[in-house]
Design a protein around this motif. Sequence first.
Motif, short mmCIF file in Angstrom:
data_model
loop_
_atom_site.label_atom_id
_atom_site.label_comp_id
_atom_site.label_asym_id
_atom_site.label_seq_id
_atom_site.Cartn_x
_atom_site.Cartn_y
_atom_site.Cartn_z
N UNK A 58 0.43 -33.07 39.44
CA UNK A 58 1.87 -33.25 39.60
C UNK A 58 2.62 -31.92 39.49
N UNK A 59 2.22 -31.10 38.53
CA UNK A 59 2.90 -29.81 38.35
C UNK A 59 2.65 -28.88 39.54
N UNK A 60 1.47 -29.02 40.18
CA UNK A 60 1.15 -28.20 41.34
C UNK A 60 1.68 -28.80 42.64
N UNK A 61 2.11 -30.06 42.60
CA UNK A 61 2.63 -30.71 43.80
C UNK A 61 1.54 -31.11 44.77
N UNK A 62 0.37 -31.51 44.22
CA UNK A 62 -0.75 -31.93 45.05
C UNK A 62 -1.36 -33.21 44.47
N UNK A 63 -2.35 -33.74 45.15
CA UNK A 63 -3.05 -34.93 44.66
C UNK A 63 -4.20 -34.51 43.74
N UNK A 64 -4.73 -35.50 43.02
CA UNK A 64 -5.89 -35.22 42.17
C UNK A 64 -7.08 -34.85 43.05
N UNK A 65 -7.20 -35.49 44.21
CA UNK A 65 -8.25 -35.12 45.16
C UNK A 65 -8.10 -33.68 45.62
N UNK A 66 -6.85 -33.24 45.77
CA UNK A 66 -6.58 -31.86 46.15
C UNK A 66 -7.07 -30.87 45.10
N UNK A 67 -6.96 -31.26 43.84
CA UNK A 67 -7.48 -30.40 42.77
C UNK A 67 -8.98 -30.22 42.94
N UNK A 68 -9.66 -31.32 43.20
CA UNK A 68 -11.11 -31.28 43.35
C UNK A 68 -11.50 -30.42 44.56
N UNK A 69 -10.80 -30.63 45.68
CA UNK A 69 -11.08 -29.82 46.88
C UNK A 69 -10.79 -28.35 46.62
N UNK A 87 0.52 -17.18 42.33
CA UNK A 87 -0.44 -16.56 43.24
C UNK A 87 -0.53 -17.29 44.57
N UNK A 88 -0.23 -18.58 44.58
CA UNK A 88 -0.29 -19.41 45.79
C UNK A 88 -1.57 -19.19 46.60
N UNK A 89 -2.72 -19.52 46.02
CA UNK A 89 -3.95 -19.38 46.82
C UNK A 89 -3.89 -20.26 48.05
N UNK A 90 -4.64 -19.89 49.07
CA UNK A 90 -4.62 -20.61 50.35
C UNK A 90 -4.88 -22.10 50.18
N UNK A 91 -5.85 -22.46 49.32
CA UNK A 91 -6.17 -23.88 49.14
C UNK A 91 -4.97 -24.64 48.58
N UNK A 92 -4.22 -24.02 47.68
CA UNK A 92 -3.06 -24.69 47.08
C UNK A 92 -1.95 -24.88 48.11
N UNK A 94 -2.32 -25.16 51.34
CA UNK A 94 -2.77 -26.21 52.27
C UNK A 94 -2.68 -27.59 51.63
N UNK A 95 -3.08 -27.71 50.38
CA UNK A 95 -3.03 -29.01 49.69
C UNK A 95 -1.59 -29.47 49.49
N UNK A 96 -0.69 -28.55 49.19
CA UNK A 96 0.73 -28.93 49.02
C UNK A 96 1.30 -29.44 50.34
N UNK A 97 0.98 -28.77 51.44
CA UNK A 97 1.45 -29.21 52.75
C UNK A 97 0.88 -30.58 53.08
N UNK A 98 -0.40 -30.76 52.84
CA UNK A 98 -1.05 -32.03 53.11
C UNK A 98 -0.45 -33.15 52.26
N UNK A 99 -0.22 -32.87 51.00
CA UNK A 99 0.33 -33.88 50.10
C UNK A 99 1.75 -34.27 50.52
N UNK A 100 2.55 -33.31 50.93
CA UNK A 100 3.90 -33.61 51.40
C UNK A 100 3.86 -34.47 52.66
N UNK A 101 2.90 -34.20 53.53
CA UNK A 101 2.74 -35.00 54.74
C UNK A 101 2.39 -36.44 54.39
N UNK A 102 1.50 -36.61 53.41
CA UNK A 102 1.13 -37.95 52.96
C UNK A 102 2.35 -38.67 52.39
#
Length: 119
Positions: A58-69, A87-92, A94-102
């Motif tokens: 929740x604090x990162x703005x992604x899903x729990x699955x996104x954490x695992x990925x 730092x906004x790593x690339x995976x984060x 991408x996961x934030x964009x994906x989560x917002x789309x969901x």
Amino acid sequence: MKPATAAKKLDVYLPATPQEFQQNPITRAELAALQEDPPQWLKDLRKNGPHPKNLVAAKLGISIGGLKRGGVETALTTEEINRLLEEKPDWLVAERESYQEVLREERRLKSARADQAGD
């Protein structure tokens, strides 16, 4: 209730709680007392972590699955979460964009169902 259930209700990471909390059942009255007047250990855990995965996500703005990925397998502290947000790593990103789309799709579907129910 089991300590794991109480920790979940308090939004804290069970392994970071005191041994006494981890090893003894918690009554509803004790849980209410912890929620109403949290002891220092609970205040510190809520502020600094480590935080359970649902709060990290929740604090990162992604899903729990996104954490695992993203390779996050353990609880993170507030400091570690803030560092990832800076730092906004690339995976984060991408996961934030994906989560917002969901979330957008879920809102669209909810709206569509509401429109159908209104017809």
